[in-house]
Write a protein that holds these residues in place. Structure first.
Motif, PDB file in Angstrom:
ATOM      1  N   GLN A 232       0.853  -1.187   0.000  1.00 62.94           N
ATOM      2  CA  GLN A 232       0.000   0.000   0.000  1.00 62.94           C
ATOM      3  C   GLN A 232       0.888   1.236   0.000  1.00 62.94           C
ATOM      4  N   TYR A 233       0.552   2.192  -0.830  1.00 64.37           N
ATOM      5  CA  TYR A 233       1.325   3.433  -0.911  1.00 64.37           C
ATOM      6  C   TYR A 233       0.899   4.365   0.215  1.00 64.37           C
ATOM      7  N   VAL A 234       1.856   4.914   0.931  1.00 63.01           N
ATOM      8  CA  VAL A 234       1.610   5.904   1.978  1.00 63.01           C
ATOM      9  C   VAL A 234       2.318   7.180   1.536  1.00 63.01           C
ATOM     10  N   PRO A 235       1.537   8.227   1.223  1.00 59.16           N
ATOM     11  CA  PRO A 235       2.151   9.448   0.703  1.00 59.16           C
ATOM     12  C   PRO A 235       2.943  10.198   1.776  1.00 59.16           C
ATOM     13  N   ALA A 236       3.816  11.076   1.331  1.00 59.29           N
ATOM     14  CA  ALA A 236       4.603  11.917   2.235  1.00 59.29           C
ATOM     15  C   ALA A 236       3.666  12.815   3.028  1.00 59.29           C
ATOM     16  N   GLN A 237       4.026  13.068   4.280  1.00 59.38           N
ATOM     17  CA  GLN A 237       3.194  13.902   5.144  1.00 59.38           C
ATOM     18  C   GLN A 237       3.529  15.383   5.024  1.00 59.38           C
ATOM     19  N   GLY A 238       4.552  15.703   4.279  1.00 64.33           N
ATOM     20  CA  GLY A 238       4.939  17.091   4.075  1.00 64.33           C
ATOM     21  C   GLY A 238       6.185  17.145   3.224  1.00 64.33           C
ATOM     22  N   PRO A 239       6.675  18.343   2.948  1.00 63.75           N
ATOM     23  CA  PRO A 239       7.901  18.459   2.153  1.00 63.75           C
ATOM     24  C   PRO A 239       9.092  17.849   2.907  1.00 63.75           C
ATOM     25  N   ASN A 240      10.012  17.311   2.150  1.00 63.41           N
ATOM     26  CA  ASN A 240      11.241  16.722   2.688  1.00 63.41           C
ATOM     27  C   ASN A 240      10.994  15.507   3.589  1.00 63.41           C
ATOM     28  N   THR A 241       9.839  14.878   3.454  1.00 60.51           N
ATOM     29  CA  THR A 241       9.593  13.613   4.165  1.00 60.51           C
ATOM     30  C   THR A 241       9.368  12.540   3.110  1.00 60.51           C
ATOM     31  N   PRO A 242       9.837  11.341   3.360  1.00 63.03           N
ATOM     32  CA  PRO A 242       9.713  10.298   2.333  1.00 63.03           C
ATOM     33  C   PRO A 242       8.308   9.696   2.292  1.00 63.03           C
ATOM     34  N   SER A 243       7.968   9.188   1.131  1.00 63.67           N
ATOM     35  CA  SER A 243       6.765   8.365   0.965  1.00 63.67           C
ATOM     36  C   SER A 243       7.210   6.929   1.137  1.00 63.67           C
ATOM     37  N   LYS A 244       6.279   6.015   1.325  1.00 63.68           N
ATOM     38  CA  LYS A 244       6.671   4.630   1.479  1.00 63.68           C
ATOM     39  C   LYS A 244       5.594   3.697   0.958  1.00 63.68           C
ATOM     40  N   PHE A 245       6.025   2.472   0.721  1.00 60.89           N
ATOM     41  CA  PHE A 245       5.111   1.383   0.406  1.00 60.89           C
ATOM     42  C   PHE A 245       5.163   0.449   1.626  1.00 60.89           C
TER      43      PHE A 245
END
Length: 132
Positions: free
Chosen positions: A112-125
């Protein structure tokens, strides 16, 4: 109880006679006259109808303005929905591209894709756990 008997007895005795009053001379003399019939067409001057005419014109103008406003809003709404749809499709394509780059698609695993919570934070699967 005696009081109630007396009450009913006294009310029965108080029946009054109705006296008819003969009509007066003035009432007999009043004869209803029928009004003259009106003509088929009655013409009213411009001065008397000018305000009605102006109100009708204003109502027509306001109605047309409202139609134009609603049409314009519907066009903008349609364009906004199209933009949202295109952005959603593009987002899905970009997420799928990231899946392929990360090797998730080839592995057959479900992430499942989890988007970044703000700028300069990574997204993850995040790997989904399978129910057994």
């Amino acid at each position: 109880m005696k009081f109630l008997k007396n009450l009913f007895k006294s009310s029965g005795e108080k029946i009054e006679k109705q006296v008819e009053v003969p009509p007066t001379v003035l009432e007999e003399e009043i004869v209803e006259e029928e009004p003259e019939p009106l003509p088929d067409e009655i013409i009213i001057s411009w001065i008397e109808t000018k305000e009605i005419f102006n109100i009708r014109k204003n109502v027509e103008k306001m109605s047309n303005d409202l139609k134009e406003l609603i049409y314009s809003l519907e066009q903008r709404k349609s364009m906004a929905f199209s933009a949202i749809k295109e952005a959603s499709i593009k987002r899905g394509e970009l997420i799928e591209s990231l899946r392929e780059k990360s090797g998730i698609t080839a592995s057959g695993e479900v992430y499942q894709y989890v988007p970044a919570q703000g700028p300069n934070t990574p997204s993850k699967f995040i790997k989904k756990k399978r129910n057994k």
